[in-house]
Design a protein around this motif. Structure first.
Motif, PDB file in Angstrom:
ATOM      1  N   ARG A 102       0.832  -1.218   0.000  1.00 12.96           N
ATOM      2  CA  ARG A 102       0.000   0.000   0.000  1.00 12.96           C
ATOM      3  C   ARG A 102       0.862   1.261   0.000  1.00 12.96           C
ATOM      4  O   ARG A 102       0.636   2.176  -0.786  1.00 12.96           O
ATOM      5  N   ILE A 149       3.706  -8.032   0.036  1.00 12.77           N
ATOM      6  CA  ILE A 149       2.310  -8.217   0.417  1.00 12.77           C
ATOM      7  C   ILE A 149       2.309  -9.029   1.704  1.00 12.77           C
ATOM      8  O   ILE A 149       2.936 -10.086   1.760  1.00 12.77           O
ATOM      9  N   PRO A 150       1.633  -8.553   2.752  1.00 16.37           N
ATOM     10  CA  PRO A 150       1.613  -9.338   3.995  1.00 16.37           C
ATOM     11  C   PRO A 150       0.912 -10.677   3.747  1.00 16.37           C
ATOM     12  O   PRO A 150      -0.183 -10.700   3.195  1.00 16.37           O
ATOM     13  N   VAL A 151       1.553 -11.771   4.100  1.00 14.68           N
ATOM     14  CA  VAL A 151       0.961 -13.096   3.906  1.00 14.68           C
ATOM     15  C   VAL A 151       1.011 -13.886   5.207  1.00 14.68           C
ATOM     16  O   VAL A 151       1.722 -13.522   6.143  1.00 14.68           O
ATOM     17  N   ASP A 152       0.233 -14.974   5.219  1.00 16.01           N
ATOM     18  CA  ASP A 152       0.295 -15.900   6.347  1.00 16.01           C
ATOM     19  C   ASP A 152       1.674 -16.570   6.323  1.00 16.01           C
ATOM     20  O   ASP A 152       2.012 -17.228   5.349  1.00 16.01           O
ATOM     21  N   VAL A 175      -2.837  -7.728  -6.833  1.00 16.54           N
ATOM     22  CA  VAL A 175      -2.901  -6.930  -5.600  1.00 16.54           C
ATOM     23  C   VAL A 175      -2.139  -5.613  -5.775  1.00 16.54           C
ATOM     24  O   VAL A 175      -2.633  -4.545  -5.399  1.00 16.54           O
ATOM     25  N   THR A 219      -2.182 -16.008  12.285  1.00 14.38           N
ATOM     26  CA  THR A 219      -3.548 -15.774  11.824  1.00 14.38           C
ATOM     27  C   THR A 219      -4.348 -15.009  12.871  1.00 14.38           C
ATOM     28  O   THR A 219      -4.549 -15.490  13.985  1.00 14.38           O
ATOM     29  N   MET A 276      -3.566 -15.638   2.719  1.00 18.21           N
ATOM     30  CA  MET A 276      -3.976 -14.564   3.613  1.00 18.21           C
ATOM     31  C   MET A 276      -4.468 -15.107   4.958  1.00 18.21           C
ATOM     32  O   MET A 276      -4.937 -14.346   5.797  1.00 18.21           O
ATOM     33  N   GLY A 277      -4.402 -16.421   5.160  1.00 21.68           N
ATOM     34  CA  GLY A 277      -4.773 -16.998   6.449  1.00 21.68           C
ATOM     35  C   GLY A 277      -6.258 -17.252   6.593  1.00 21.68           C
ATOM     36  O   GLY A 277      -6.762 -17.332   7.719  1.00 21.68           O
ATOM     37  N   TYR A 321      -6.844 -10.253   0.714  1.00 24.29           N
ATOM     38  CA  TYR A 321      -5.750  -9.334   1.045  1.00 24.29           C
ATOM     39  C   TYR A 321      -6.277  -8.173   1.889  1.00 24.29           C
ATOM     40  O   TYR A 321      -5.696  -7.824   2.924  1.00 24.29           O
ATOM     41  N   GLU A 322      -7.406  -7.578   1.462  1.00 28.67           N
ATOM     42  CA  GLU A 322      -7.957  -6.450   2.225  1.00 28.67           C
ATOM     43  C   GLU A 322      -8.419  -6.914   3.612  1.00 28.67           C
ATOM     44  O   GLU A 322      -8.332  -6.151   4.573  1.00 28.67           O
ATOM     45  N   ARG A 352      -7.003  -9.266   5.403  1.00 32.11           N
ATOM     46  CA  ARG A 352      -5.791  -9.372   6.225  1.00 32.11           C
ATOM     47  C   ARG A 352      -5.273  -7.984   6.604  1.00 32.11           C
ATOM     48  O   ARG A 352      -4.865  -7.751   7.752  1.00 32.11           O
ATOM     49  N   MET A 353      -5.305  -7.061   5.652  1.00 35.55           N
ATOM     50  CA  MET A 353      -4.875  -5.693   5.952  1.00 35.55           C
ATOM     51  C   MET A 353      -5.777  -5.075   7.028  1.00 35.55           C
ATOM     52  O   MET A 353      -5.302  -4.344   7.896  1.00 35.55           O
TER      53      MET A 353
END
Lengths: 249, 249
Positions: free
Chosen positions: A99, A139-142, A156, B3, B33-34, B159-160, B162-163
């Motif tokens: 972002r 990108i934040p991921v698990d 994304v 998570t 994204m969990g 994604y959103e 998780r954000m």
């Protein structure tokens, strides 16, 4: 919103992509967000029919895509580059999230060409490739399952770029609310009716009206809705005789 | 970030999906994204080997996925539902964008189960399906090419989500900056050197030192960097004789 000017200055660079389907999916992802400048560094299978299938109509992106021998060639004319990678490095490129990177890139893209660089499906970007960029964006991921598909990552990033241009849904005109006095008249009508049918005991009101006000207040009653509700209340206390089948004819 | 609890309360519902690959890609997108709770309403081809290929290891999502005959079944136990659709309707479901919808959903998912409902690749969601939901959420797209792949849409929504849970990259420890006095000593060293080599005329300085201060100020010099720069300056004015090959042995 039509294509914001800044998005015309955004280039997506895919390095050493292995699967031709991913190139097509990435082109489609870009196109949905209004981004059309694609450069391919040493794609492993290209051109390939799968690319077309997965592009699902985003053929203009593929037709204008350039195939380059090196990342240096792909960054020709670019002033600001973002390496897109989940893997952290011990190199001197500032790390940020997608972002923030999109916001900074759109600011730069008002005046200059900007590139987002994506690596190979398995090995990602090399440290040498990352060090040619100004930012490393993730990108934040698990952490337990970080296997993001490269075209999904492009989606994304391009989505965040469009959002950073102030992409908003076309505004809806808010519905016309009923006048406050009309709503008050409805509450009086409601209260009278509830007393009349024996549901509300005026000697023991137990906050019933406050609760009903809270319920209807939340919904922000519209003109037509107040009419419907008052019609129902009138019907409850002054039922109309059902019209006979003769009348219906 | 592991998570977040709220993501455990998020269900993705795919209605009448035509291509089994899209189910797999959606599972992979969720998993990164969990998000792991998947319900499939009348998938057209399922199970199918393509689903596994595209899931790329997100098999836990597929193994626990439920196949349902109706949307009603898929929404069992759900208190708040978001219809995900690019198409606007003339029905009484409030319209919002994906970011706002994700924020509202995560707030609800602290306590209750929430569903995001996606339609068929070609026909999307029916008005009847949308009207079972509390919100209609759209991803802003280029109106000239709005053909977003369903798994790509799932990726953006997840994604959103998780954000919205405050997903941030693990914090990096900021690098140690050089002490201000050491940086000042470097500037003095630089100025002396520039005079010594004849690049700076003390009688006509022309703001050169201010410009160099601005340049180095922006970079926020680190301890080691000041040492390197001063080493270079020393080398410029007091060159060391190159060691002979004998010394190197």
């Amino acid at each position: 919103m039509n294509t914001p000017e800044a998005l015309k200055n955004i280039r997506v660079v895919l390095c050493a992509t292995a699967h031709p389907g991913n190139i097509g999916s990435a082109a489609r992802a870009m196109r949905t967000m209004g981004i059309t400048d694609l450069a391919l560094v040493n794609p492993q299978r290209y051109p390939d029919p799968q690319t077309q299938w997965f592009a699902a109509g985003a053929v203009d992106v593929l037709e204008s895509a350039r195939v380059c021998a090196t990342l240096e060639d792909a960054l020709e004319g670019v002033s600001f580059a973002v390496a897109c990678s989940a893997r952290r490095r011990d190199i001197a490129v500032p790390l940020t999230d997608v972002r923030s990177a999109a916001q900074e890139a759109v600011a730069q893209a008002q005046q200059q060409r900007v590139a987002f660089v994506f690596g190979n499906e398995t090995s990602g970007l090399s440290n040498d490739e990352v060090s040619r960029c100004h930012l490393l964006a993730s990108i934040p991921v698990d952490p337990a399952f970080s296997s993001l598909n490269v075209a999904a990552a492009v989606q994304v990033f391009c989505y965040e770029l469009r959002m950073a241009c102030g992409a908003a849904l076309p505004e809806e005109r808010p519905p016309l609310l009923a006048a406050i006095n009309d709503v008050e008249a409805f509450y009086r009508h409601l209260e009278t009716t509830l007393v009349e049918i024996g549901f509300l005991d005026p000697r023991q009101p137990r906050k019933l009206m406050q609760r009903l006000r809270r319920l209807f207040g939340r919904t922000r009653l519209q003109v037509e809705e107040v009419n419907i509700l008052r019609g129902i209340l009138s019907g409850l206390t002054h039922p109309q005789p059902r019209r006979s089948s003769k009348d219906e004819k």
